[in-house]
Write a protein that holds these residues in place. Structure first.
Motif, short mmCIF file in Angstrom:
data_model
loop_
_atom_site.label_atom_id
_atom_site.label_comp_id
_atom_site.label_asym_id
_atom_site.label_seq_id
_atom_site.Cartn_x
_atom_site.Cartn_y
_atom_site.Cartn_z
N LYS A 94 0.81 -1.29 0.05
CA LYS A 94 -0.01 0.11 -0.13
C LYS A 94 0.75 1.17 0.01
O LYS A 94 0.58 2.27 -0.76
CB LYS A 94 -0.93 0.08 1.26
N TYR A 116 -6.42 6.81 -8.73
CA TYR A 116 -6.73 6.29 -7.22
C TYR A 116 -7.67 4.78 -7.34
O TYR A 116 -7.97 4.32 -8.52
CB TYR A 116 -7.81 7.21 -6.61
N ILE A 118 -9.74 1.52 -6.01
CA ILE A 118 -10.57 0.91 -4.97
C ILE A 118 -10.46 -0.41 -4.79
O ILE A 118 -10.51 -1.07 -5.88
CB ILE A 118 -11.81 1.32 -5.37
N GLN A 119 -9.99 -0.85 -3.56
CA GLN A 119 -9.74 -2.35 -3.50
C GLN A 119 -10.91 -3.08 -3.35
O GLN A 119 -12.01 -2.43 -2.79
CB GLN A 119 -8.55 -2.68 -2.16
N ASP A 121 -11.77 -4.97 -0.94
CA ASP A 121 -12.16 -5.06 0.31
C ASP A 121 -12.75 -3.83 0.83
O ASP A 121 -13.15 -3.70 1.97
CB ASP A 121 -11.08 -5.42 1.36
N GLY A 122 -12.79 -2.68 0.13
CA GLY A 122 -13.32 -1.40 0.39
C GLY A 122 -12.59 -0.20 0.83
O GLY A 122 -12.71 0.76 0.73
N ASN A 123 -11.03 -0.58 0.80
CA ASN A 123 -10.09 0.32 0.92
C ASN A 123 -9.71 1.25 -0.14
O ASN A 123 -9.86 0.71 -1.39
CB ASN A 123 -8.69 -0.17 1.22
N LEU A 124 -9.50 2.69 0.03
CA LEU A 124 -9.37 3.50 -1.11
C LEU A 124 -7.73 3.83 -0.93
O LEU A 124 -7.29 4.41 0.04
CB LEU A 124 -10.32 4.79 -0.94
N LEU A 125 -7.08 3.78 -2.01
CA LEU A 125 -5.60 4.32 -2.16
C LEU A 125 -5.50 5.39 -3.13
O LEU A 125 -5.54 5.14 -4.43
CB LEU A 125 -4.63 3.03 -2.87
N GLU A 131 -11.11 11.85 0.66
CA GLU A 131 -11.81 10.87 1.42
C GLU A 131 -13.13 10.88 1.24
O GLU A 131 -13.62 11.83 1.60
CB GLU A 131 -11.36 11.04 2.99
N ASP A 135 -19.25 4.25 0.69
CA ASP A 135 -18.21 3.21 0.10
C ASP A 135 -18.35 3.19 -1.57
O ASP A 135 -19.32 3.16 -2.14
CB ASP A 135 -18.99 1.87 0.62
N ALA A 182 -8.51 -5.06 -6.90
CA ALA A 182 -8.66 -3.75 -7.12
C ALA A 182 -9.24 -3.21 -8.44
O ALA A 182 -8.85 -3.66 -9.34
CB ALA A 182 -7.69 -2.86 -6.51
#
Length: 674
Positions: A94, A116, A118-119, A121-125, A131, A135, A182
């Protein structure tokens, strides 16, 4: 008004529509139509050629612009695809992914916000620090990315809240970004589309625009006020038509109407997007040169037609002057003046016609002189024929009246004989029909007597059969009673079997008890005791079933006995009725025999009357035929008389007409000058 003046007036009237006028009226419209047709065909040919070339130019412009957009799209997405493949192949974690994303922030003018991720599992990189409140797996671009793992795919374009310009999100699903599947996304601004559209030069002073078929939104347009509007809100039905055609995703060139006029339109879909490139040019601008050419051709055609008309007028006048002089001579002859002469000059067809007309006039002078002499002779003979025809007509009329009276008397005689013959024939027919009916009645009586005799014999057989049935029913009643007794005995035997089964059951129970006391030694005896007990129970059940069946049989036997008693009573009553019917049948047979004798006597009398009626009908028919022959002969004589009368009247009329025609011919010939 005199005949000569009337002829001159007709000539003046005809001069208004002479050969010269007719030739001009015939040739000028054809020439004018030919030049106008050439102008029209030239206009349409030029218009079709320009239309084809314009369509090709529009399509080429649209395809050229499409290629520019595709080149820009591929170059931009190639950078992002390379970055995503690097993240996945180097198996970045990450922190490394976020650090790598920072390299793309504000470094590319087409996607300044970078990449950007979106994984699953819901995580945003996202290295920009964005932010979201919800979801992002519920977003449209995440769902689009899940469906495309081979390359980045554009979603619907939207207006960015910060830049107020159109932006489209390109999404792609990656199998492994920081150890998890992702969806990678990049927001690309569409300023390039506006630049491409503004730089385009379209034929006919036209323009171009880009339409997103996903929501019918205009993404780019030369008129910046149209950008962002939907086809429905653009204020022109033209955009609705384009949106409808663009749904097919096919390259096409067509004509569409708008409030500014008719446009020639080229629609080219842009690969890997829901966008279409639309180029359009106003047809009135495209065809302006063609319309100018058509006007010039029309003016030239009119000038040429006027020149040709003048030349034709001069030529026709020179050709028709000899014909005019010949026409004046013919008009004079038509008015009865055969003293006029024709001038013969030249060697063309008109000269030949004048020479022949001159000879014709000389022949007509000689003929008219001969006709005058013949007319006098015809007048004298016609008057003599009229007198003879009157005498013949009066004689024929008297003979016709006499034959008419004779014909009336013969008609009355023929009608009387015909009535007698008709009545005699009807009488013979009625008697013959009656004779035939009597024969059929006699045959029917013979059949009836035979059937009555057979019926009497059958009644005797029925009586005997009914007696046998009565005896058989008595025997059946006795047999059923015996069956009931046997069923009672079977029931008693079944009760005995049931008692034996109960005693056997008790014995098997005692044997089981003793076998249990004997222990291991009595185990085999216990098995036998069990089998005996089972056999006893089975026997008891069978006895119960037999008892139930016997009870049912007894019920049926009792019902059968009761029904047999009723049947015996009914059969006895039936036997008595059969005896009564047999007596009545014998009486009927005696009556039929007497009736048969009477009918035979009537038939014989009818035969005698038939012979008399046939002779009478034959005699009257012969008389009727003779009377008709006489009547036909009288009719022929009367017809011949009427024909003679009519012919004599016709001869008288023809003689009078001939006299009148001779007088008229003499008057008409006197009108000619020879």
């Amino acid at each position: 008004m005199s005949k000569q003046n009337q002829g001159e007036q007709e000539v003046m009237t005809k001069k208004k529509f002479g050969i010269k006028a007719k030739l001009l009226l015939f040739t000028l419209p054809i020439i004018a139509f030919a030049f106008l047709l050439v102008a029209f065909l030239s206009y349409n040919f030029a218009k079709d050629k320009i239309s084809v070339k314009t369509r090709e130019l529009l399509q080429a412009s649209a395809q050229s612009s499409e290629n520019k957009i595709l080149t820009w799209q591929r170059d931009t997405l190639r950078i992002v695809d390379t970055a995503l493949e690097t993240m996945q192949n180097l198996k970045m974690n990450k922190e490394e992914v976020l650090a790598y994303e920072k390299f793309f922030l504000e470094t590319n003018e087409y996607f300044p916000n970078g990449i950007y991720i979106i994984q699953d599992d819901g995580n945003l990189l996202d290295a920009s620090g964005w932010e979201p409140d919800n979801d992002q797996r519920e977003s449209d671009y995440y769902k689009i990315g899940l469906e495309h793992s081979d390359k980045l795919y554009f979603g619907e374009a939207y207006i960015d809240a910060l830049t107020n310009g159109f932006v489209v999100t390109a999404s792609r699903h990656m199998d492994n970004i920081a150890g998890v599947g992702a969806v990678a996304n990049v927001d690309i601004n569409l300023n390039t589309l506006a630049e491409v559209v503004k730089e385009m030069k379209v034929v006919g002073n036209g323009d171009a625009f880009i339409l997103d078929t996903a929501n019918d939104t205009i993404l780019a347009h030369k008129n910046e006020k149209m950008v962002g509007k939907t086809a429905k809100d653009a204020g022109d039905s033209f955009y609705k038509q384009v949106a409808s055609l663009a749904k097919s995703k096919k390259s096409q060139v067509t004509s569409l109407a708008s409030k500014d006029g008719d446009y020639m339109v080229s629609i080219e879909p842009i690969d890997d997007t829901s966008w279409v490139m639309v180029c359009r040019g106003l047809e009135k601008n495209i065809y302006s040169d063609v319309r100018t050419l058509a006007i010039i051709l029309s003016i030239v055609s009119i000038v040429i037609v006027i020149i040709i008309s003048l030349v034709l007028t001069i030529l026709i006048r020179r050709i028709t002057n000899p014909i005019k002089r010949l026409t004046d001579t013919i008009v004079a002859v038509t008015n009865g003046d055969f003293t006029t002469d024709i001038e013969v000059k030249g060697n063309d067809e008109v000269t030949v016609m004048a020479s022949n007309t001159r000879e014709f006039l000389q022949v007509m002078r000689n003929a008219l002189a001969s006709i005058a002499k013949v007319s006098d002779n015809i007048d004298m003979q016609a008057k003599d024929s009229t007198q003879i025809a009157k005498t013949l007509h009066e004689s024929a009329s008297g003979q016709s009246e006499a034959m008419t009276s004779l014909r009336g008397n013969l008609d009355e005689l023929i009608e009387s004989i015909a009535v007698i013959a008709e009545n005699a024939t009807k009488l013979a027919t009625v008697v013959a029909d009656t004779s035939d009916a009597g024969e059929r009645a006699m045959n029917n009586m013979a059949e009836t007597m035979k059937a009555a005799d057979d019926g009497r014999q059958n009644m005797k057989s029925v009586t005997v059969s009914m007696s046998e049935i009565q005896s058989g029913m008595s025997d059946l009643e006795k047999s059923i009673t015996n069956v009931g007794g046997a069923a009672v005995k079977i029931n008693e035997i079944t009760a005995t079997i049931r008692e034996i089964a109960e005693e056997t059951n008790l014995l098997s129970l005692n044997a089981s008890i003793e076998a249990a006391r004997a222990g291991e030694v009595g185990r085999g005896f216990a098995v036998v005791a069990t089998q005996i007990k089972s056999l006893a129970e089975t026997s008891a059940e069978a006895a119960d079933q037999i008892s139930n069946l016997i009870d049912s049989v007894n019920d049926l036997i009792n019902e059968t006995v009761e029904q047999s008693h009723q049947s015996v009573g009914q059969i006895t009553a039936g036997v008595e009725r059969v005896y009564e019917a047999s007596d009545q049948f014998n009486n009927i047979f005696d009556g039929i025999t007497q009736t048969n004798s009477i009918i035979q006597d009537i038939i014989q009398q009818i035969h005698d009357a038939n012979d008399v009626a046939a002779n009478m009908a034959a005699v009257t028919e012969e008389q009727s035929a003779s009377a008709e022959v006489i009547g036909n002969t009288a009719l022929n004589v009367q017809e011949l008389t009427d024909i003679v009368t009519g012919n004599s009247a016709d001869v008288e009329k023809d003689s009078e007409n001939l006299t009148n025609m001779a007088d008229s011919l003499e008057k008409q010939i006197s009108a000619f000058k020879i």
